[in-house]
Design a protein around this motif. Structure first.
Motif, mmCIF file in Angstrom:
data_model
loop_
_atom_site.group_PDB
_atom_site.id
_atom_site.type_symbol
_atom_site.label_atom_id
_atom_site.label_comp_id
_atom_site.label_asym_id
_atom_site.label_seq_id
_atom_site.Cartn_x
_atom_site.Cartn_y
_atom_site.Cartn_z
ATOM 1 N N GLY A 146 0.863 -1.179 0.000
ATOM 2 C CA GLY A 146 0.000 0.000 0.000
ATOM 3 C C GLY A 146 0.889 1.213 0.000
ATOM 4 O O GLY A 146 1.956 1.214 0.605
ATOM 5 N N ILE A 147 0.453 2.242 -0.719
ATOM 6 C CA ILE A 147 1.321 3.397 -0.888
ATOM 7 C C ILE A 147 1.489 4.162 0.430
ATOM 8 O O ILE A 147 2.533 4.750 0.697
ATOM 9 N N GLY A 148 0.456 4.117 1.275
ATOM 10 C CA GLY A 148 0.548 4.766 2.587
ATOM 11 C C GLY A 148 1.629 4.106 3.423
ATOM 12 O O GLY A 148 2.487 4.771 4.023
ATOM 13 N N TYR A 149 1.591 2.785 3.423
ATOM 14 C CA TYR A 149 2.604 2.020 4.144
ATOM 15 C C TYR A 149 3.981 2.340 3.585
ATOM 16 O O TYR A 149 4.941 2.589 4.325
ATOM 17 N N PHE A 150 4.098 2.344 2.251
ATOM 18 C CA PHE A 150 5.382 2.576 1.597
ATOM 19 C C PHE A 150 5.986 3.914 2.019
ATOM 20 O O PHE A 150 7.151 3.987 2.409
ATOM 21 N N ILE A 151 5.180 4.945 1.967
ATOM 22 C CA ILE A 151 5.676 6.283 2.288
ATOM 23 C C ILE A 151 6.153 6.341 3.745
ATOM 24 O O ILE A 151 7.269 6.792 4.044
ATOM 25 N N MET A 152 5.330 5.840 4.665
ATOM 26 C CA MET A 152 5.687 5.918 6.078
ATOM 27 C C MET A 152 6.884 5.013 6.407
ATOM 28 O O MET A 152 7.704 5.347 7.264
ATOM 29 N N ASN A 153 6.960 3.915 5.693
ATOM 30 C CA ASN A 153 8.070 2.995 5.924
ATOM 31 C C ASN A 153 9.394 3.605 5.468
ATOM 32 O O ASN A 153 10.425 3.502 6.153
ATOM 33 N N GLN A 154 9.373 4.261 4.316
ATOM 34 C CA GLN A 154 10.587 4.912 3.822
ATOM 35 C C GLN A 154 10.996 6.047 4.756
ATOM 36 O O GLN A 154 12.173 6.311 4.969
#
Lengths: 245, 254
Positions: free
Chosen positions: B202-210
């Motif tokens: 999920g893009i939300g997860y991706f952004i926060m993970n990065q």
């Protein structure tokens, strides 16, 4: 000869307000009836009762020998034989002029696509709008929209046409073109009931004129007599008002 | 029509350039690694999109489309019903007014307890937040149909289903599409929030993970991807409007 439309003791209440107080009338095949009268006299309600857009509270309406006020009547089937044209033109905004006319016969599977289209083009020609077949309603003038609305009603090949103040919402210069179409229709033997404020049309085209006031038929006469020699004082009062302004 | 289109294109181009300049100015004035330069980001974006970013973005967009679809269909149906039946109106409208202003985003934990950690709670969260707009839009659309228009359709002898098809749906469609446009922003924001919990794609997860991994370049690529996706969905809605509500467009050009 039996009448095509027979109305017996028609009453209509809106809540406690009695709008129609016992209407009796017989309309023969091919007759053109103009209904005149002040606003609030019940003219439009009377007209809408004839195809049960308003449910009569009491009384009986017989159309072509069938009692349409009887319980269990398939009113949709009867409405298909009674065309109606309104003050507002009420075209489908998402359909072109031609599609508006084709819609009901197609939907009700009365005609196939080819037949419906042929009929639509023929009707558009009849109301003088052949070149507007593919134009959307918003791009038509009021008079043109109303003529398409008449063609749409005629596409169902009705035996009776009801007109509810068809020219009242039009700019004055467009009234003539709509009345011309209606006159042609009258001359072809269509049974017509027309609620109107166009006294000129009533005088020229009507076989009988009905003056309604306060929910009853006050007077009914041939146009000659109605306009030159009204019997009822309310009639002459009304005619004086509308004919002088 | 052609002139209109190219005009629109230059306008879009102009706004892209404007955003890029603003971004670049921010980059050189703030001087933090958290705002990488547009150039670096775009290079990184192109690099990671095929293998990585597209998977995350695809998962997110799937959820948004599903949630939008459910909300449009279900919300409109309830709205049409409330618009037509006064009884339904008196039952449902107060409920809508009561539930609509509640910040339902706070219900995510409950949804996750009830429906597990998969896609379902995320989609449901979006649905319960945006469905009310569709219900109200459809209801008002039905109520605005002039009585005379209903009369004239009836006078043609059309049956009930035919009335829905030719009178009710065309009347509410433009409103539903406008609502879809407005709800899209809310849907994406809610999704971004929901994807921060128990998500692997999920893009939300991706952004926060990065962000957590101090990988700002990739984080920004994620933001860029999300923005572009929003833009594309907007265009899709415009396209749908052009197809199904042609007559509204034609009226506007008059």
């Amino acid at each position: 000869m039996t009448a095509q439309i027979v109305v017996k003791n028609l009453h209509k209440y809106f809540g406690k307000l009695e709008v129609l107080k016992g209407i009796d009338i017989e309309i023969n095949k091919g007759e053109v009836i103009c209904v005149i009268g002040p606003s609030g006299s019940g003219k439009s309600t009377f007209l809408r009762c004839l195809n049960r857009l308003e449910e009569p509270t009491d009384g009986e309406i017989v159309v072509d020998g069938e009692t349409i006020t009887a319980p269990g009547t398939d009113i949709n089937k009867i409405r298909r034989h009674i065309g109606m044209v309104f003050q507002q033109f009420n075209l489908f905004p998402h359909l072109s002029a031609k599609q508006n006319i084709m819609m009901a016969p197609l939907e009700l599977k009365i005609k196939n696509k080819k037949e419906a289209e042929e009929k639509a083009l023929e009707l558009l020609d009849r109301v003088g709008l052949s070149e507007k077949a593919d134009v959307m309603p918003r791009q038509l003038s009021g008079g043109q929209q109303q003529r398409v609305a008449i063609a749409r009603a005629l596409a169902m090949e009705p035996d009776i046409m009801l007109f509810d103040e068809p020219t009242s919402a039009l700019d004055p210069e467009m009234v003539g073109e709509v009345l011309a179409v209606m006159k042609e229709l009258a001359s072809m033997g269509m049974t017509m009931v027309v609620v109107t404020h166009e006294m000129g049309f009533a005088r020229d085209a009507a076989d009988r004129v009905i003056f309604m006031d306060e929910g009853i038929i006050m007077e009914e006469a041939v146009p000659e007599e109605m306009f030159t020699n009204p019997k009822n004082p309310r009639t002459s009062e009304f005619l004086n008002k509308v004919l002088t302004t | 029509m052609k002139i209109m289109k190219s005009f629109k294109l230059t306008k879009t181009l102009y706004s892209f350039i404007f955003v890029l300049i603003f971004w670049y100015l921010l980059h050189i004035s703030v001087k933090t690694a958290a705002i990488p330069s547009p150039y670096e980001t775009i290079v990184n974006f192109v690099e990671i999109f095929p293998q990585k970013l597209s998977l995350h973005l695809g998962a997110s967009m799937g959820r948004v489309f599903l949630a939008l679809g459910i909300s449009i269909v279900l919300g409109s149906m309830i709205g049409i019903w409330t618009g037509i039946s006064p009884k339904a109106d008196s039952m449902i409208s107060p409920l809508v007014y009561l539930l609509y202003p509640i910040p339902k985003i706070a219900f995510l934990p409950i949804l996750m307890i009830l429906f597990g950690l998969g896609d379902l709670p995320k989609i449901l969260l979006i649905v319960i937040i945006i469905i009310f707009q569709f219900t109200m839009a459809a209801r008002d659309g039905v109520k605005e149909i002039p009585r005379e228009l209903t009369y004239s359709v009836k006078s043609l002898g059309l049956t009930k289903p035919q009335m829905y098809l030719h009178l009710v749906i065309p009347a509410i469609l433009p409103k539903i599409i406008t609502t879809a446009r407005i709800s899209l922003g809310a849907a994406v924001s809610v999704l971004f929030f929901a994807e921060n919990f128990a998500t692997t794609y999920g893009i939300g997860y991706f952004i926060m993970n990065q962000w957590a991994m101090v990988n700002y370049k990739e984080m920004f690529s994620g933001i860029l991807a999300l923005s572009l996706a929003g833009f594309v969905i907007f265009l899709i809605i415009d396209l749908i409007e052009n197809i199904v509500c042609k007559w509204v467009q034609q009226g506007r050009q008059e």
